[in-house]
Scaffold this motif. Structure first.
Motif, mmCIF file in Angstrom:
data_model
loop_
_atom_site.group_PDB
_atom_site.id
_atom_site.type_symbol
_atom_site.label_atom_id
_atom_site.label_comp_id
_atom_site.label_asym_id
_atom_site.label_seq_id
_atom_site.Cartn_x
_atom_site.Cartn_y
_atom_site.Cartn_z
ATOM 1 N N PRO A 11 -9.492 0.921 82.322
ATOM 2 C CA PRO A 11 -9.766 1.349 83.611
ATOM 3 C C PRO A 11 -9.806 2.702 83.759
ATOM 4 C CG PRO A 11 -7.505 0.003 83.509
ATOM 5 C CD PRO A 11 -8.042 0.210 81.853
ATOM 6 N N ALA A 12 -9.828 3.434 82.480
ATOM 7 C CA ALA A 12 -10.433 5.065 82.605
ATOM 8 C C ALA A 12 -11.821 4.924 82.596
ATOM 9 C CB ALA A 12 -9.711 5.760 81.035
ATOM 10 N N TYR A 13 -12.693 3.886 82.640
ATOM 11 C CA TYR A 13 -14.009 3.763 82.690
ATOM 12 C C TYR A 13 -14.792 3.187 83.863
ATOM 13 C CZ TYR A 13 -13.295 4.840 77.746
ATOM 14 O OH TYR A 13 -12.901 5.722 76.775
ATOM 15 N N TRP A 63 -22.097 2.634 77.121
ATOM 16 C CA TRP A 63 -21.476 3.041 75.964
ATOM 17 C C TRP A 63 -22.445 2.932 75.000
ATOM 18 C CZ3 TRP A 63 -16.106 1.659 73.791
ATOM 19 C CH2 TRP A 63 -15.146 2.168 74.704
ATOM 20 N N ARG A 64 -22.593 3.835 74.013
ATOM 21 C CA ARG A 64 -23.213 3.867 72.765
ATOM 22 C C ARG A 64 -22.089 4.125 71.801
ATOM 23 N NH1 ARG A 64 -24.313 6.553 68.859
ATOM 24 N NH2 ARG A 64 -24.869 8.539 69.937
ATOM 25 N N ASN A 65 -21.625 3.017 70.931
ATOM 26 C CA ASN A 65 -20.586 3.411 70.055
ATOM 27 C C ASN A 65 -21.363 3.109 68.572
ATOM 28 O OD1 ASN A 65 -17.213 3.792 69.955
ATOM 29 N ND2 ASN A 65 -18.147 2.415 67.924
ATOM 30 N N ARG A 66 -21.713 4.100 68.030
ATOM 31 C CA ARG A 66 -22.441 4.115 66.539
ATOM 32 C C ARG A 66 -23.714 3.055 66.991
ATOM 33 N NH1 ARG A 66 -18.201 4.473 61.851
ATOM 34 N NH2 ARG A 66 -16.425 4.644 62.932
ATOM 35 N N SER A 67 -23.847 1.903 66.650
ATOM 36 C CA SER A 67 -25.096 0.855 66.789
ATOM 37 C C SER A 67 -24.703 0.118 67.697
ATOM 38 C CB SER A 67 -25.587 0.329 65.441
ATOM 39 O OG SER A 67 -24.784 -0.445 64.986
ATOM 40 N N SER A 68 -23.593 0.056 68.744
ATOM 41 C CA SER A 68 -23.360 -0.864 69.362
ATOM 42 C C SER A 68 -23.633 -0.416 70.947
ATOM 43 C CB SER A 68 -21.750 -1.383 69.602
ATOM 44 O OG SER A 68 -21.455 -2.303 68.316
ATOM 45 N N PHE A 69 -24.341 -1.106 71.588
ATOM 46 C CA PHE A 69 -24.626 -0.669 73.010
ATOM 47 C C PHE A 69 -23.879 -1.588 73.947
ATOM 48 C CE2 PHE A 69 -27.761 0.912 70.405
ATOM 49 C CZ PHE A 69 -28.159 2.400 71.050
ATOM 50 N N LEU A 70 -23.267 -1.148 74.911
ATOM 51 C CA LEU A 70 -22.570 -2.046 76.043
ATOM 52 C C LEU A 70 -22.469 -1.367 77.235
ATOM 53 C CD1 LEU A 70 -18.911 -1.523 74.692
ATOM 54 C CD2 LEU A 70 -20.270 -2.297 73.031
ATOM 55 N N THR A 71 -22.133 -2.158 78.414
ATOM 56 C CA THR A 71 -22.079 -1.635 79.854
ATOM 57 C C THR A 71 -20.786 -2.421 80.391
ATOM 58 O OG1 THR A 71 -24.355 -1.205 79.724
ATOM 59 C CG2 THR A 71 -23.276 -1.779 82.047
ATOM 60 N N GLY A 72 -19.987 -1.923 80.937
ATOM 61 C CA GLY A 72 -19.010 -2.358 81.860
ATOM 62 C C GLY A 72 -17.672 -2.529 81.250
ATOM 63 N N THR A 73 -16.626 -2.576 82.009
ATOM 64 C CA THR A 73 -15.298 -2.620 81.257
ATOM 65 C C THR A 73 -14.703 -4.039 80.635
ATOM 66 O OG1 THR A 73 -14.423 -3.184 83.468
ATOM 67 C CG2 THR A 73 -14.535 -1.096 82.957
ATOM 68 N N ALA A 119 -17.679 10.385 86.513
ATOM 69 C CA ALA A 119 -17.872 9.848 87.969
ATOM 70 C C ALA A 119 -17.148 11.075 88.720
ATOM 71 C CB ALA A 119 -17.786 8.501 88.302
ATOM 72 N N GLU A 120 -17.249 11.061 89.832
ATOM 73 C CA GLU A 120 -16.689 11.918 90.765
ATOM 74 C C GLU A 120 -15.191 11.867 90.756
ATOM 75 O OE1 GLU A 120 -18.478 12.240 94.682
ATOM 76 O OE2 GLU A 120 -19.981 13.062 93.811
ATOM 77 N N ASP A 121 -14.736 10.351 90.834
ATOM 78 C CA ASP A 121 -13.465 9.798 90.697
ATOM 79 C C ASP A 121 -12.515 10.350 89.374
ATOM 80 O OD1 ASP A 121 -14.302 7.808 89.003
ATOM 81 O OD2 ASP A 121 -13.738 6.440 90.307
ATOM 82 N N GLY A 122 -13.278 10.969 88.390
ATOM 83 C CA GLY A 122 -12.591 11.047 87.070
ATOM 84 C C GLY A 122 -12.709 10.145 86.192
ATOM 85 N N ARG A 123 -13.140 9.004 86.328
ATOM 86 C CA ARG A 123 -13.230 7.934 85.214
ATOM 87 C C ARG A 123 -14.671 8.037 84.597
ATOM 88 N NH1 ARG A 123 -12.948 2.171 88.307
ATOM 89 N NH2 ARG A 123 -14.271 3.502 89.789
ATOM 90 N N MET A 124 -14.682 7.902 83.336
ATOM 91 C CA MET A 124 -15.993 7.928 82.720
ATOM 92 C C MET A 124 -17.058 7.097 82.729
ATOM 93 S SD MET A 124 -16.051 8.280 78.270
ATOM 94 C CE MET A 124 -14.488 9.105 78.395
ATOM 95 N N ARG A 125 -18.095 7.603 83.120
ATOM 96 C CA ARG A 125 -19.449 6.422 83.477
ATOM 97 C C ARG A 125 -20.267 6.559 82.298
ATOM 98 N NH1 ARG A 125 -24.190 8.536 84.869
ATOM 99 N NH2 ARG A 125 -24.343 10.639 85.400
ATOM 100 N N LYS A 126 -20.107 7.299 81.157
ATOM 101 C CA LYS A 126 -20.986 7.106 80.059
ATOM 102 C C LYS A 126 -20.392 7.722 79.042
ATOM 103 C CE LYS A 126 -24.497 9.824 79.100
ATOM 104 N NZ LYS A 126 -25.541 10.656 78.341
ATOM 105 N N ARG A 127 -20.394 7.033 77.869
ATOM 106 C CA ARG A 127 -19.611 7.545 76.445
ATOM 107 C C ARG A 127 -20.681 7.170 75.322
ATOM 108 N NH1 ARG A 127 -17.077 4.462 72.295
ATOM 109 N NH2 ARG A 127 -16.001 6.007 71.093
ATOM 110 N N GLN A 128 -21.186 8.182 74.625
ATOM 111 C CA GLN A 128 -22.026 8.152 73.299
ATOM 112 C C GLN A 128 -21.155 8.614 72.286
ATOM 113 O OE1 GLN A 128 -25.497 7.264 73.925
ATOM 114 N NE2 GLN A 128 -24.660 6.715 75.778
ATOM 115 N N MET A 129 -20.908 7.843 71.357
ATOM 116 C CA MET A 129 -20.193 8.241 70.066
ATOM 117 C C MET A 129 -21.001 7.931 68.919
ATOM 118 S SD MET A 129 -18.837 6.690 67.483
ATOM 119 C CE MET A 129 -17.294 6.112 66.690
#
Length: 151
Positions: A33-35, A41-51, A111-121
């Motif tokens: 829910p923080a997202y 997301w990009r986490n190393r070599s994984s690309f994903l979208t959505g909670t 995002a404006e509501d404080g949730r993360m809309r993009k994460r690159q790791m």
């Protein structure tokens, strides 16, 4: 204190430590829910979208990474972005329960509501011995001594 953008140093630091504490629960249903629903997301070599994808990814992550302990530190921030340096240690359930440490960097966009809309790791794992661990059972990850060579 609101943890929504625009960020100040105090808000950015609090946001980083809140994320650290949340991830240390190892509970994908508490973390997702923080997202935003369409978080990228990009986490190393994984690309994903959505909670839903985030929950699935984290579930698989902690099937492998046992006794996970994470520390995040604020690296930099702007109005709606935060950069983080992190370290975590875990026992690898897929590699004979060897201890490993991941060193990494993340950049986050909110995002404006404080949730993360993009994460690159980006992260790199190394094998460590039991005696090399920083985050031993009962240790406050925020007080663990991490030498400058590891920053």
């Amino acid at each position: 204190m609101s943890l929504c953008p625009p960020f100040t140093a105090e808000i950015a630091h609090a946001k980083v430590k809140m994320a650290q504490d949340l991830w240390n629960t190892q509970d994908p249903q508490k973390i997702s829910p923080a997202y935003t629903p369409k978080s990228i997301w990009r986490n190393r070599s994984s690309f994903l979208t959505g909670t839903a994808a985030i929950e699935e990814f984290l579930t698989k992550k902690w099937q492998k990474e046992k006794r996970y302990m994470l520390r995040k530190e604020l690296f930099s921030f702007t109005e709606n972005k935060i950069a983080v340096q992190f370290w975590y240690e875990y026992q690898d359930a897929y590699d004979g329960m060897k201890w490993k440490r991941c060193y990494g960097l993340e950049d986050w966009t909110f995002a404006e509501d404080g949730r993360m809309r993009k994460r690159q790791m980006s992260g790199n794992d190394i094998e460590i011995s039991e005696s090399d661990r920083w985050f031993k059972d009962g240790v406050d990850v925020n007080k663990a001594d991490i030498a400058e060579a590891h920053w």
